[in-house]
Design a protein around this motif. Sequence first.
Motif, PDB file in Angstrom:
ATOM      1  N   CYS A  17       4.507  -1.380 -21.501  1.00 12.58           N
ATOM      2  CA  CYS A  17       4.985  -1.824 -22.799  1.00 12.58           C
ATOM      3  C   CYS A  17       4.113  -1.250 -23.917  1.00 12.58           C
ATOM      4  N   LEU A  18       2.813  -1.332 -23.757  1.00 14.44           N
ATOM      5  CA  LEU A  18       1.913  -0.816 -24.783  1.00 14.44           C
ATOM      6  C   LEU A  18       2.109   0.686 -24.993  1.00 14.44           C
ATOM      7  N   GLN A  19       2.239   1.423 -23.908  1.00  8.73           N
ATOM      8  CA  GLN A  19       2.462   2.866 -24.017  1.00  8.73           C
ATOM      9  C   GLN A  19       3.771   3.168 -24.737  1.00  8.73           C
ATOM     10  N   ALA A  20       4.800   2.407 -24.424  1.00  8.66           N
ATOM     11  CA  ALA A  20       6.117   2.633 -25.018  1.00  8.66           C
ATOM     12  C   ALA A  20       6.163   2.235 -26.497  1.00  8.66           C
ATOM     13  N   ASN A  21       5.218   1.392 -26.924  1.00 10.26           N
ATOM     14  CA  ASN A  21       5.229   0.868 -28.295  1.00 10.26           C
ATOM     15  C   ASN A  21       3.986   1.268 -29.091  1.00 10.26           C
ATOM     16  N   ASN A  22       3.450   2.440 -28.785  1.00 14.63           N
ATOM     17  CA  ASN A  22       2.282   2.959 -29.509  1.00 14.63           C
ATOM     18  C   ASN A  22       1.133   1.949 -29.584  1.00 14.63           C
ATOM     19  N   TYR A  23       0.946   1.224 -28.495  1.00 11.58           N
ATOM     20  CA  TYR A  23      -0.160   0.266 -28.357  1.00 11.58           C
ATOM     21  C   TYR A  23      -0.158  -0.833 -29.413  1.00 11.58           C
ATOM     22  N   MET A  24       1.030  -1.211 -29.837  1.00 14.78           N
ATOM     23  CA  MET A  24       1.167  -2.339 -30.764  1.00 14.78           C
ATOM     24  C   MET A  24       1.331  -3.612 -29.937  1.00 14.78           C
ATOM     25  N   GLU A  25       0.243  -4.371 -29.855  1.00 16.21           N
ATOM     26  CA  GLU A  25       0.211  -5.572 -29.028  1.00 16.21           C
ATOM     27  C   GLU A  25       1.299  -6.573 -29.406  1.00 16.21           C
ATOM     28  N   THR A  26       1.639  -6.638 -30.673  1.00 14.62           N
ATOM     29  CA  THR A  26       2.647  -7.603 -31.133  1.00 14.62           C
ATOM     30  C   THR A  26       4.007  -7.359 -30.503  1.00 14.62           C
ATOM     31  N   LYS A  27       4.282  -6.135 -30.103  1.00 10.41           N
ATOM     32  CA  LYS A  27       5.574  -5.815 -29.487  1.00 10.41           C
ATOM     33  C   LYS A  27       5.601  -6.137 -27.994  1.00 10.41           C
ATOM     34  N   CYS A  28       4.459  -6.537 -27.443  1.00 11.19           N
ATOM     35  CA  CYS A  28       4.367  -6.777 -25.997  1.00 11.19           C
ATOM     36  C   CYS A  28       3.992  -8.221 -25.656  1.00 11.19           C
ATOM     37  N   GLN A  29       4.244  -9.127 -26.574  1.00 14.46           N
ATOM     38  CA  GLN A  29       3.865 -10.520 -26.361  1.00 14.46           C
ATOM     39  C   GLN A  29       4.555 -11.140 -25.142  1.00 14.46           C
ATOM     40  N   ASP A  30       5.791 -10.758 -24.866  1.00 13.98           N
ATOM     41  CA  ASP A  30       6.483 -11.300 -23.686  1.00 13.98           C
ATOM     42  C   ASP A  30       5.756 -10.893 -22.404  1.00 13.98           C
ATOM     43  N   ALA A  31       5.370  -9.623 -22.322  1.00 13.62           N
ATOM     44  CA  ALA A  31       4.665  -9.135 -21.134  1.00 13.62           C
ATOM     45  C   ALA A  31       3.304  -9.813 -21.007  1.00 13.62           C
ATOM     46  N   ILE A  32       2.617  -9.995 -22.112  1.00 17.56           N
ATOM     47  CA  ILE A  32       1.307 -10.660 -22.097  1.00 17.56           C
ATOM     48  C   ILE A  32       1.465 -12.108 -21.653  1.00 17.56           C
ATOM     49  N   GLN A  33       2.499 -12.767 -22.143  1.00 19.00           N
ATOM     50  CA  GLN A  33       2.752 -14.155 -21.762  1.00 19.00           C
ATOM     51  C   GLN A  33       3.046 -14.267 -20.265  1.00 19.00           C
ATOM     52  N   GLN A  34       3.772 -13.303 -19.713  1.00 18.37           N
ATOM     53  CA  GLN A  34       4.072 -13.317 -18.280  1.00 18.37           C
ATOM     54  C   GLN A  34       2.789 -13.186 -17.452  1.00 18.37           C
ATOM     55  N   LEU A  35       1.863 -12.353 -17.922  1.00 23.32           N
ATOM     56  CA  LEU A  35       0.584 -12.220 -17.220  1.00 23.32           C
ATOM     57  C   LEU A  35      -0.204 -13.524 -17.321  1.00 23.32           C
ATOM     58  N   ARG A  36      -0.214 -14.142 -18.479  1.00 20.25           N
ATOM     59  CA  ARG A  36      -0.920 -15.425 -18.633  1.00 20.25           C
ATOM     60  C   ARG A  36      -0.346 -16.478 -17.679  1.00 20.25           C
ATOM     61  N   LYS A  37       0.982 -16.515 -17.559  1.00 22.05           N
ATOM     62  CA  LYS A  37       1.627 -17.462 -16.642  1.00 22.05           C
ATOM     63  C   LYS A  37       1.205 -17.190 -15.206  1.00 22.05           C
ATOM     64  N   CYS A  38       1.177 -15.910 -14.833  1.00 19.77           N
ATOM     65  CA  CYS A  38       0.765 -15.540 -13.479  1.00 19.77           C
ATOM     66  C   CYS A  38      -0.681 -15.977 -13.236  1.00 19.77           C
ATOM     67  N   CYS A  39      -1.547 -15.680 -14.195  1.00 23.94           N
ATOM     68  CA  CYS A  39      -2.965 -16.018 -14.049  1.00 23.94           C
ATOM     69  C   CYS A  39      -3.167 -17.527 -13.901  1.00 23.94           C
ATOM     70  N   ALA A  40      -2.363 -18.306 -14.590  1.00 25.22           N
ATOM     71  CA  ALA A  40      -2.484 -19.764 -14.537  1.00 25.22           C
ATOM     72  C   ALA A  40      -2.133 -20.325 -13.163  1.00 25.22           C
ATOM     73  N   GLN A  41      -1.409 -19.554 -12.357  1.00 24.78           N
ATOM     74  CA  GLN A  41      -0.982 -20.024 -11.034  1.00 24.78           C
ATOM     75  C   GLN A  41      -2.070 -19.893  -9.975  1.00 24.78           C
ATOM     76  N   TYR A  42      -3.125 -19.122 -10.253  1.00 28.97           N
ATOM     77  CA  TYR A  42      -4.130 -18.822  -9.234  1.00 28.97           C
ATOM     78  C   TYR A  42      -5.500 -19.337  -9.652  1.00 28.97           C
ATOM     79  N   PRO A  43      -6.314 -19.714  -8.657  1.00 27.03           N
ATOM     80  CA  PRO A  43      -7.665 -20.180  -8.974  1.00 27.03           C
ATOM     81  C   PRO A  43      -8.481 -19.076  -9.649  1.00 27.03           C
TER      82      PRO A  43
END
Length: 68
Positions: A17-43
Amino acid sequence: MPQKDPCQKQACEIQKCLQANNYMETKCQDAIQQLRKCCAQYPKGTSLVCSGFEKEEEEKQALKSESK
């Protein structure tokens, strides 16, 4: 053989996502949120790709403790 990181897929999606959007983090919030959700599932310490979020959380907790 080392075990695959459980959140590797989500971390790769953020990179794509970052590569496709010139590293604009604001355009990748959905992907970042998905990683946060994944991280929350594991110790803590289970996923190397989650270590940045874990460190961020530790720093927030330290700041809260100092402000009391």
